[in-house]
Structure formats: C-alpha cells, structure tokens
Motif scaffolding. Sequence first.
Motif, PDB file in Angstrom:
ATOM      1  N   HIS A  62      -7.171  11.552   4.267  1.00 12.38           N
ATOM      2  CA  HIS A  62      -6.438  10.329   4.587  1.00 12.38           C
ATOM      3  C   HIS A  62      -5.666   9.836   3.360  1.00 12.38           C
ATOM      4  CE1 HIS A  62      -5.964   6.414   6.754  1.00 12.38           C
ATOM      5  NE2 HIS A  62      -5.883   5.963   5.504  1.00 12.38           N
ATOM      6  N   GLU A  63      -6.365   9.690   2.248  1.00 16.44           N
ATOM      7  CA  GLU A  63      -5.716   9.179   1.032  1.00 16.44           C
ATOM      8  C   GLU A  63      -4.715  10.178   0.464  1.00 16.44           C
ATOM      9  OE1 GLU A  63      -5.879   6.093   0.539  1.00 16.44           O
ATOM     10  OE2 GLU A  63      -7.597   5.785   1.875  1.00 16.44           O
ATOM     11  N   ALA A  64      -5.028  11.470   0.570  1.00 16.88           N
ATOM     12  CA  ALA A  64      -4.076  12.488   0.130  1.00 16.88           C
ATOM     13  C   ALA A  64      -2.797  12.427   0.969  1.00 16.88           C
ATOM     14  CB  ALA A  64      -4.705  13.876   0.203  1.00 16.88           C
ATOM     15  N   GLY A  65      -2.935  12.151   2.256  1.00 21.93           N
ATOM     16  CA  GLY A  65      -1.753  11.999   3.115  1.00 21.93           C
ATOM     17  C   GLY A  65      -0.860  10.877   2.620  1.00 21.93           C
ATOM     18  N   HIS A  66      -1.466   9.719   2.340  1.00 24.46           N
ATOM     19  CA  HIS A  66      -0.681   8.601   1.786  1.00 24.46           C
ATOM     20  C   HIS A  66       0.007   9.022   0.489  1.00 24.46           C
ATOM     21  CE1 HIS A  66      -2.095   5.488   4.491  1.00 24.46           C
ATOM     22  NE2 HIS A  66      -3.352   5.528   4.068  1.00 24.46           N
ATOM     23  N   ALA A  67      -0.772   9.608  -0.413  1.00 24.76           N
ATOM     24  CA  ALA A  67      -0.266   9.917  -1.755  1.00 24.76           C
ATOM     25  C   ALA A  67       0.845  10.960  -1.721  1.00 24.76           C
ATOM     26  CB  ALA A  67      -1.418  10.398  -2.643  1.00 24.76           C
ATOM     27  N   VAL A  68       0.654  12.020  -0.964  1.00 24.08           N
ATOM     28  CA  VAL A  68       1.647  13.093  -0.942  1.00 24.08           C
ATOM     29  C   VAL A  68       2.934  12.632  -0.261  1.00 24.08           C
ATOM     30  CG1 VAL A  68       2.151  15.393  -0.010  1.00 24.08           C
ATOM     31  CG2 VAL A  68      -0.019  14.955  -1.183  1.00 24.08           C
ATOM     32  N   PHE A  80      -2.867   3.064  -4.812  1.00 20.29           N
ATOM     33  CA  PHE A  80      -2.401   1.857  -5.491  1.00 20.29           C
ATOM     34  C   PHE A  80      -0.922   1.944  -5.844  1.00 20.29           C
ATOM     35  CE2 PHE A  80      -6.930   2.096  -6.362  1.00 20.29           C
ATOM     36  CZ  PHE A  80      -7.327   0.833  -5.988  1.00 20.29           C
ATOM     37  N   ASN A  81      -0.252   0.823  -5.656  1.00 19.28           N
ATOM     38  CA  ASN A  81       1.129   0.602  -6.066  1.00 19.28           C
ATOM     39  C   ASN A  81       2.123   1.446  -5.282  1.00 19.28           C
ATOM     40  OD1 ASN A  81       3.075  -0.767  -7.443  1.00 19.28           O
ATOM     41  ND2 ASN A  81       3.129   0.638  -9.156  1.00 19.28           N
ATOM     42  N   VAL A  82       2.053   1.364  -3.965  1.00 20.66           N
ATOM     43  CA  VAL A  82       3.122   1.943  -3.163  1.00 20.66           C
ATOM     44  C   VAL A  82       3.899   0.853  -2.433  1.00 20.66           C
ATOM     45  CG1 VAL A  82       2.072   4.202  -2.852  1.00 20.66           C
ATOM     46  CG2 VAL A  82       1.621   2.412  -1.189  1.00 20.66           C
ATOM     47  N   THR A  83       3.519  -0.401  -2.631  1.00 17.14           N
ATOM     48  CA  THR A  83       4.263  -1.507  -2.040  1.00 17.14           C
ATOM     49  C   THR A  83       5.381  -1.887  -2.986  1.00 17.14           C
ATOM     50  OG1 THR A  83       2.239  -2.315  -1.023  1.00 17.14           O
ATOM     51  CG2 THR A  83       4.087  -3.838  -1.103  1.00 17.14           C
ATOM     52  N   ASN A  84       6.568  -1.887  -2.483  1.00 14.16           N
ATOM     53  CA  ASN A  84       7.721  -2.219  -3.319  1.00 14.16           C
ATOM     54  C   ASN A  84       8.150  -3.667  -3.115  1.00 14.16           C
ATOM     55  OD1 ASN A  84       7.903   0.347  -4.392  1.00 14.16           O
ATOM     56  ND2 ASN A  84       9.108   1.089  -2.687  1.00 14.16           N
ATOM     57  N   SER A  85       7.237  -4.601  -3.306  1.00 16.56           N
ATOM     58  CA  SER A  85       7.517  -6.030  -3.209  1.00 16.56           C
ATOM     59  C   SER A  85       8.188  -6.413  -1.898  1.00 16.56           C
ATOM     60  CB  SER A  85       8.377  -6.486  -4.396  1.00 16.56           C
ATOM     61  OG  SER A  85       7.743  -6.171  -5.596  1.00 16.56           O
ATOM     62  N   LEU A  86       7.722  -5.872  -0.798  1.00 17.64           N
ATOM     63  CA  LEU A  86       8.332  -6.170   0.497  1.00 17.64           C
ATOM     64  C   LEU A  86       8.136  -7.622   0.898  1.00 17.64           C
ATOM     65  CD1 LEU A  86       7.493  -2.968   2.568  1.00 17.64           C
ATOM     66  CD2 LEU A  86       9.501  -3.456   1.187  1.00 17.64           C
ATOM     67  N   ASP A  87       7.083  -8.254   0.392  1.00 14.01           N
ATOM     68  CA  ASP A  87       6.855  -9.658   0.734  1.00 14.01           C
ATOM     69  C   ASP A  87       7.964 -10.556   0.213  1.00 14.01           C
ATOM     70  OD1 ASP A  87       4.511  -9.082   2.066  1.00 14.01           O
ATOM     71  OD2 ASP A  87       3.260  -9.396   0.305  1.00 14.01           O
ATOM     72  N   LEU A  88       8.691 -10.091  -0.783  1.00 14.48           N
ATOM     73  CA  LEU A  88       9.771 -10.889  -1.356  1.00 14.48           C
ATOM     74  C   LEU A  88      11.082 -10.743  -0.589  1.00 14.48           C
ATOM     75  CD1 LEU A  88       9.134 -10.138  -5.133  1.00 14.48           C
ATOM     76  CD2 LEU A  88       8.309 -12.079  -3.793  1.00 14.48           C
ATOM     77  N   LEU A  89      11.148  -9.809   0.353  1.00 18.15           N
ATOM     78  CA  LEU A  89      12.377  -9.581   1.101  1.00 18.15           C
ATOM     79  C   LEU A  89      12.542 -10.609   2.212  1.00 18.15           C
ATOM     80  CD1 LEU A  89      12.355  -5.694   1.506  1.00 18.15           C
ATOM     81  CD2 LEU A  89      13.560  -7.057  -0.202  1.00 18.15           C
ATOM     82  N   ASP A  90      13.747 -11.070   2.396  1.00 18.72           N
ATOM     83  CA  ASP A  90      14.078 -11.996   3.468  1.00 18.72           C
ATOM     84  C   ASP A  90      14.717 -11.209   4.603  1.00 18.72           C
ATOM     85  OD1 ASP A  90      15.146 -13.894   5.191  1.00 18.72           O
ATOM     86  OD2 ASP A  90      15.868 -15.185   3.581  1.00 18.72           O
ATOM     87  N   PRO A  91      14.103 -11.203   5.794  1.00 22.98           N
ATOM     88  CA  PRO A  91      14.671 -10.433   6.910  1.00 22.98           C
ATOM     89  C   PRO A  91      16.115 -10.800   7.251  1.00 22.98           C
ATOM     90  CG  PRO A  91      12.461 -11.180   7.459  1.00 22.98           C
ATOM     91  CD  PRO A  91      12.842 -11.844   6.164  1.00 22.98           C
ATOM     92  N   TRP A 122       4.731  10.448  -2.708  1.00 25.08           N
ATOM     93  CA  TRP A 122       5.347  11.310  -3.719  1.00 25.08           C
ATOM     94  C   TRP A 122       6.602  11.984  -3.166  1.00 25.08           C
ATOM     95  CZ3 TRP A 122       5.976  16.609  -3.252  1.00 25.08           C
ATOM     96  CH2 TRP A 122       6.476  17.250  -4.378  1.00 25.08           C
ATOM     97  N   ALA A 123       6.511  12.523  -1.944  1.00 24.27           N
ATOM     98  CA  ALA A 123       7.646  13.225  -1.337  1.00 24.27           C
ATOM     99  C   ALA A 123       8.842  12.296  -1.141  1.00 24.27           C
ATOM    100  CB  ALA A 123       7.231  13.840   0.000  1.00 24.27           C
ATOM    101  N   LEU A 124       8.568  11.010  -0.974  1.00 26.06           N
ATOM    102  CA  LEU A 124       9.639  10.019  -0.788  1.00 26.06           C
ATOM    103  C   LEU A 124      10.133   9.442  -2.104  1.00 26.06           C
ATOM    104  CD1 LEU A 124       8.108   8.156   2.279  1.00 26.06           C
ATOM    105  CD2 LEU A 124      10.047   9.759   2.296  1.00 26.06           C
ATOM    106  N   GLY A 125       9.586   9.927  -3.219  1.00 30.78           N
ATOM    107  CA  GLY A 125      10.032   9.466  -4.530  1.00 30.78           C
ATOM    108  C   GLY A 125       9.432   8.150  -4.964  1.00 30.78           C
ATOM    109  N   MET A 126       8.333   7.756  -4.348  1.00 25.32           N
ATOM    110  CA  MET A 126       7.680   6.501  -4.707  1.00 25.32           C
ATOM    111  C   MET A 126       6.706   6.737  -5.855  1.00 25.32           C
ATOM    112  SD  MET A 126       7.065   5.106  -0.845  1.00 25.32           S
ATOM    113  CE  MET A 126       6.700   3.411  -1.240  1.00 25.32           C
ATOM    114  N   THR A 127       6.528   5.731  -6.682  1.00 28.70           N
ATOM    115  CA  THR A 127       5.629   5.814  -7.823  1.00 28.70           C
ATOM    116  C   THR A 127       4.244   5.332  -7.430  1.00 28.70           C
ATOM    117  OG1 THR A 127       7.465   5.381  -9.310  1.00 28.70           O
ATOM    118  CG2 THR A 127       5.269   5.036 -10.191  1.00 28.70           C
TER     119      THR A 127
END
Length: 140
Positions: free
Chosen positions: A14-20, A42-53, A23-28
């Motif tokens: 499960h966690e490897a699926g998230h991580a890979v 950890f740290n795959v959220t790119n501050s989405l809470d700060l985005l205004d729809p 990674w494949a999408l270029g996320m840190t």
Amino acid sequence: MNNDTPFQTIVAYHEAGHAVVAWALGMTLDSVHAGDLDGEVFNVTNSLDLLDPEYLSTADEIKIEKKALVLLAGELAEIAYYESTEQYVDTFMSADDRLKLGYLRDRFQRACSTVDITDSAIESKVDKLIGKHWHRIVAL
C-alpha cells in the motif's frame, strides 16, 4: 517484504504504491513508513488547502490531480498484489485515503477545467501507473 505477516505485507505494498506513484509523477517525498499496523508517506501534499477553488491555475489543477492519483495508488497497489498472489486479507488500508480523495473531489471537481478527478478517471490513470511501475513497487 519476505518475512512479514500478510497484513504487514499489505501495508508495505500500500505505502509503496503511494510512494512509487508520487515518484513517477515527479513529487518529492520526505519519507515512507510501513509499520506493523499502518503506514504513511510524508510530504506529498502540495499545500492544496491554500488553493481557492474560484481561482485555480492550470498548474494548481495538475497538483490536485497528482494528489488524487497518489491517494488512490495505495489501494490499487493492494489490489494488484492480491491479484498477483491470490492471497487475500479481509481489509483494505485505504478508508482514510478514500475520505481524503472525496474531500479533494468535493472541494475542487467543479472548479477543475483541465483535469478530470472523477473516480473512474483517477482509477484508470493509477491502474496504468501501477502497471508500468509494478516492478518498482515490488522492489520496495
């Protein structure tokens, strides 16, 4: 993943699926944890809470889509593991991920004009990513 209990193995896939997929999408990623009872990437959220729809750029929409893909990747990696081994555990690790995906979709789906974050669109893209990078998931 060789000496783990069946549940620990599922947590690891499960966690490897998230991580890979991240990674494949270029996320840190800062780190990946797969414990006896749970795991976390950890740290795959790119501050989405700060985005205004109301004011989303194309780059913002791509971040939203990437987050949705990573959220669903854990569950679909579990399913791929089940299908490849025919070993089943009676629980999925993904309830919290599905809740987060629902929140993301509820908040941003109507505002997104360049990406499709419906379940079927995200599942299709994640299935392809999991298939393409399955060897990396297994290696983790």
